[in-house]
Structures are given as structure tokens and as C-alpha cells.
Design an enzyme around this catalytic site. Sequence first.
Site, PDB file in Angstrom:
ATOM      1  N   ASP A  18     -10.872  33.924 -29.737  1.00 29.62           N
ATOM      2  CA  ASP A  18     -12.004  34.572 -30.504  1.00 29.62           C
ATOM      3  C   ASP A  18     -12.932  33.161 -30.921  1.00 29.62           C
ATOM      4  O   ASP A  18     -13.967  33.548 -31.767  1.00 29.62           O
ATOM      5  CB  ASP A  18     -11.695  35.395 -31.394  1.00 29.62           C
ATOM      6  CG  ASP A  18     -11.392  34.666 -32.869  1.00 29.62           C
ATOM      7  OD1 ASP A  18     -10.716  33.842 -32.929  1.00 29.62           O
ATOM      8  OD2 ASP A  18     -11.795  35.605 -33.823  1.00 29.62           O
ATOM      9  N   GLU A  19     -12.655  32.126 -30.527  1.00 31.93           N
ATOM     10  CA  GLU A  19     -13.479  31.059 -30.960  1.00 31.93           C
ATOM     11  C   GLU A  19     -13.895  29.921 -30.044  1.00 31.93           C
ATOM     12  O   GLU A  19     -13.106  29.766 -28.972  1.00 31.93           O
ATOM     13  CB  GLU A  19     -12.766  30.551 -32.342  1.00 31.93           C
ATOM     14  CG  GLU A  19     -11.583  29.756 -32.023  1.00 31.93           C
ATOM     15  CD  GLU A  19     -10.857  29.527 -33.457  1.00 31.93           C
ATOM     16  OE1 GLU A  19     -11.071  28.642 -33.969  1.00 31.93           O
ATOM     17  OE2 GLU A  19     -10.175  30.310 -33.933  1.00 31.93           O
TER      18      GLU A  19
HETATM   19  N1  DCP Z   1      -4.402  37.250 -34.282  1.00 30.84           N
HETATM   20  C1  DCP Z   1      -3.038  37.772 -34.095  1.00 30.84           C
HETATM   21  N2  DCP Z   1      -2.132  37.128 -34.821  1.00 30.84           N
HETATM   22  C2  DCP Z   1      -2.449  36.361 -35.944  1.00 30.84           C
HETATM   23  C3  DCP Z   1      -3.760  35.979 -36.192  1.00 30.84           C
HETATM   24  C4  DCP Z   1      -4.746  36.404 -35.331  1.00 30.84           C
HETATM   25  O1  DCP Z   1      -2.755  38.344 -33.124  1.00 30.84           O
HETATM   26  N3  DCP Z   1      -1.592  36.088 -36.714  1.00 30.84           N
HETATM   27  C5  DCP Z   1      -5.639  37.679 -33.279  1.00 30.84           C
HETATM   28  C6  DCP Z   1      -6.060  38.851 -34.098  1.00 30.84           C
HETATM   29  C7  DCP Z   1      -7.520  38.388 -34.641  1.00 30.84           C
HETATM   30  C8  DCP Z   1      -7.804  37.342 -33.608  1.00 30.84           C
HETATM   31  O2  DCP Z   1      -6.410  36.691 -33.159  1.00 30.84           O
HETATM   32  O3  DCP Z   1      -8.754  39.339 -34.403  1.00 30.84           O
HETATM   33  C9  DCP Z   1      -8.546  36.133 -34.145  1.00 30.84           C
HETATM   34  O4  DCP Z   1      -7.790  35.470 -35.223  1.00 30.84           O
HETATM   35  P1  DCP Z   1      -8.766  35.157 -36.580  1.00 30.84           P
HETATM   36  O5  DCP Z   1      -7.779  34.218 -37.577  1.00 30.84           O
HETATM   37  O6  DCP Z   1      -9.997  34.318 -36.021  1.00 30.84           O
HETATM   38  O7  DCP Z   1      -8.879  36.583 -37.211  1.00 30.84           O
HETATM   39  P2  DCP Z   1     -10.063  37.679 -37.111  1.00 30.84           P
HETATM   40  O8  DCP Z   1     -11.009  37.385 -36.286  1.00 30.84           O
HETATM   41  O9  DCP Z   1      -9.449  38.943 -37.051  1.00 30.84           O
HETATM   42  O10 DCP Z   1     -10.803  37.557 -38.777  1.00 30.84           O
HETATM   43  P3  DCP Z   1     -11.995  36.626 -39.263  1.00 30.84           P
HETATM   44  O11 DCP Z   1     -13.293  37.222 -39.182  1.00 30.84           O
HETATM   45  O12 DCP Z   1     -11.416  36.009 -40.470  1.00 30.84           O
HETATM   46  O13 DCP Z   1     -12.055  35.307 -38.297  1.00 30.84           O
HETATM   47 CA    CA Z   2     -11.986  35.310 -35.858  1.00 30.96          CA
HETATM   48 CA    CA Z   3     -10.271  32.545 -34.716  1.00 30.59          CA
END
Ligand code: DCP
Ligand code: CA
Ligand code: CA
Length: 405
Positions: A111-112
Site C-alpha cells: 500500500d505504499e
Molecule cells: N498489514 C498487516 N499486518 C501488519 C501491518 C499491516 O497485514 N502488522 C497490512 C494491513 C494494512 C496494510 O498492510 O492495511 C498497510 O499497512 P499500514 O501500516 O500502512 O497500515 P494501514 O494502511 O492500515 O493504516 P495507515 O492509514 O496508518 O497507513
Molecule cells: Ca497505509
Molecule cells: Ca504502509
Amino acid sequence: MEPAPPPFHRVVAHLDMDTFYVSVERLLDPSLEGLPVAVGGSPAGRGVIASASYEARAYGVRSAMPTAEALRLCPKLILVGRGFSEYAEYSRRIHEALLHFTPQVQMASQDEAYLDLTGTERLWGVPATAAERLRRTITAETGLPCSVGIGSNKLVAKVGSGMAKPAGVRVVERGGEAAFLATLPVRKIPGVGPKSVAVLEAHGIRTCGELAALDAEGARALFGDHGSELVARARGESDAPVVVEAPPKSLSHEETFPQDTRDAEFLDGILSNLCEKVANRLRRHGARAALVTLKYRYQGFETHTAARSLADPTDDEVELLRAARTLLAENWNRGRAVRLLGVAAGNLVFGRAQLDLFAAAEDERKLRLHAAIDAIRGRHGYGAVRRASSAGRAEEKNENQWGGG
Ligand code: DCP
Ligand code: CA
Ligand code: CA
């Protein structure tokens, strides 16, 4: 004496999707909007939270937290999750939408991404403008919220996107990198984990500014050879390049049916839909295919492929479909039920086609049509635009990439 060359300044953007898994779930089920939602493993199986909505975070729910604990903190927490292939598909869409800005894209995780936007100012504007455009475009094309940081290197861009959340942009001015980081805790520096944080705290160093002020000797005493690099990072210095992956060797989609079928009309509809998807992705990648491969599976996992070369490489779904139909007609044993079809575009050629003078008008028309179709699909998904032959069938279930992609 030669004048010194002008300093080389880069413009690097970092994009990170907001609550990525949760946002995909909400896109597919808008009734989850505004509620405490999380994607995570089952509490019984000692699962953990992967992604939590802001409403859930308000209760203290965090990613990597055991799901059982999350449910204690927030009993109304709604746990959802459709499996990773769905998220991977959106990740692919994000990547392809980013390629619209520049080929200099590095997906750093699902996602990045980092983009090297150096030299694109005439196209996308000054960094603040480019960052906002990037944010809006990705959200418009995927339906998912995201945040963007932009600055002179990957390090400040990444920290910036984190601070921009949710749905924001953060510009780090050139020359202001150290000041930007100065008040932030050292753990904000990518690569500084809990161990380093503990060592630093033991020496009274909490902020990036305090770490940045360490001299070479002090840094070496604490972290050995790694020390000076760490101090440089705390000052917002980094020359890590944006590393672009090799372009794909092939692009493909496939679909497994809930039931095996001999229904030729149904299969033709599937083929049409697969070709639309493959063509859409070819155009996103600026690629044309010189080879079309059909994959088909009978009962018992018996899988075959058959391929056809195209005299003129194409990114047009009608031409892909023509080849795919011929392949199916020539190869499918109609007495046997089919359980999977796939279409792959191979022998990819990158760059704009050479248009001949007479074909130019027709090509221009096609380009405009494709752009319009891609835009509508980007906003509303594949159901929104359908040629007659792929209308009226059940929504596709399995869809993944195969072949060299
Ligand atoms: N992910 C996962 N297990 C983790 C961390 C993340 O499976 N321990 C997955 C779920 C997240 C995605 O990767 O949706 C992206 O991780 P991010 O750390 O970027 O977290 P989010 O996108 O959910 O939240 P934010 O808005 O803080 O980036
Ligand atoms: Ca994210
Ligand atoms: Ca991320």
C-alpha cells in the site's frame, strides 16, 4: 577553473494508503463507513489486527494488537476480511494508476510507493501541486483514501506522508529537512527500531534534533560504523534512489467458475471480460502485446495453454478478443466442461505505436474511446462498461495474475 556543477535536487514523493485493508473493505461494502471496523485474524485463533479504522483507533485498537485484546477495548468492533487476493488486486490498481504520473515508481509495500518526480514540474507543477494531484488522482482512480509526502528524498517523503494522514499531503521544503524532523521522536526515522530507540533514550536522546546534533565520535561510540549514517538520517539526509521494478513480461487475468461449464456463450462472455481487463492494464503500462495466450482448464485440474502471435502488437480489447476467440474455437474440446479461462498478453512492446497516416484518424478515435472507458472503469469498476457480449453474466469471482507477470 570549471564552475561547479549546479547541485542536483531531486523531488521524491511517498504515497501511503490510509487504513488500506479497511478502506478496501469499505469500498466493497459502504455500510462499513463511519463504524469501528478492523481487518484481522480471529480472536479464537490468536489472530492479530492488520488494519483498523479511525473509529476503532479511537478505542485504542492498533495494528499488530491481538484481536482478542482489540475486542476487549472495543466490544462493538466489526471484524471483516476478504482475503489477500482482493487487497493485492487493489495494490496492482494503485501501482498502475501511479504509472500515469511517471514510470519512476517503486512499490515499497502493498500500500505504499515512492515516485521520483524530479524534472516533472512542467507536467505536474511545483511539489505542493504535484502531491495534491497525486493524492486526488489515486483516490479518484481507486476509490481509496491516501496520503502523500513530498520532499528532496525518500526519507523525508515517507515521514511526511505519515504526518499528512488521513487524506492529506505534506510538503517538506528543500533545505528544511533537518528542521522538519527536529522535534519528532527518533522512532519516526525509518529503520530506527525499538532497540535503537532504547539505546538512544538511555543516553537522553529522544528527538531527531537531539540525534542530529551528535558529532561523529558520539555517534560512533553509540552505534559503531552505523552511527554517522543514523545521524545523517536524523538530519533528513538520504540519497537512496527510487528503484523501479522491471516492466512486466506479460499481463494476464483468469477466472475460475463456480461450476464447470460447456456453455459457449458464457465462455465467450468471460473471454470478453478478461480481454477488457488485460487491455486496460496494457494501456496503463503503455504496453502492446504481440502474443495472446489462452489458458483453459478442464475438470481434474487438467490445464492447457495455446498461443497466437499478432502481426501488429495491440492494446485493444477487440483485437485481443479476436485472437482469444480463435484460440478457444481451435482448442476447446466442446464435449468437455471448462472450469477456468485465462488470457495473457505477452511479447510486450513498450511505447506509443507508430501510426501510419491513414490509420491515424481511426487510431485517434480509439485512443479517446479507450481513455473514456478506462476513466469510467476506474471510477465505477468493471461492471460499468460492458460490451454486449460480456453483459448479463454473473460477477466474476476469482481473478489473479498468472504467467510471467
Ligand atoms: N498489514 C498487516 N499486518 C501488519 C501491518 C499491516 O497485514 N502488522 C497490512 C494491513 C494494512 C496494510 O498492510 O492495511 C498497510 O499497512 P499500514 O501500516 O500502512 O497500515 P494501514 O494502511 O492500515 O493504516 P495507515 O492509514 O496508518 O497507513
Ligand atoms: Ca497505509
Ligand atoms: Ca504502509
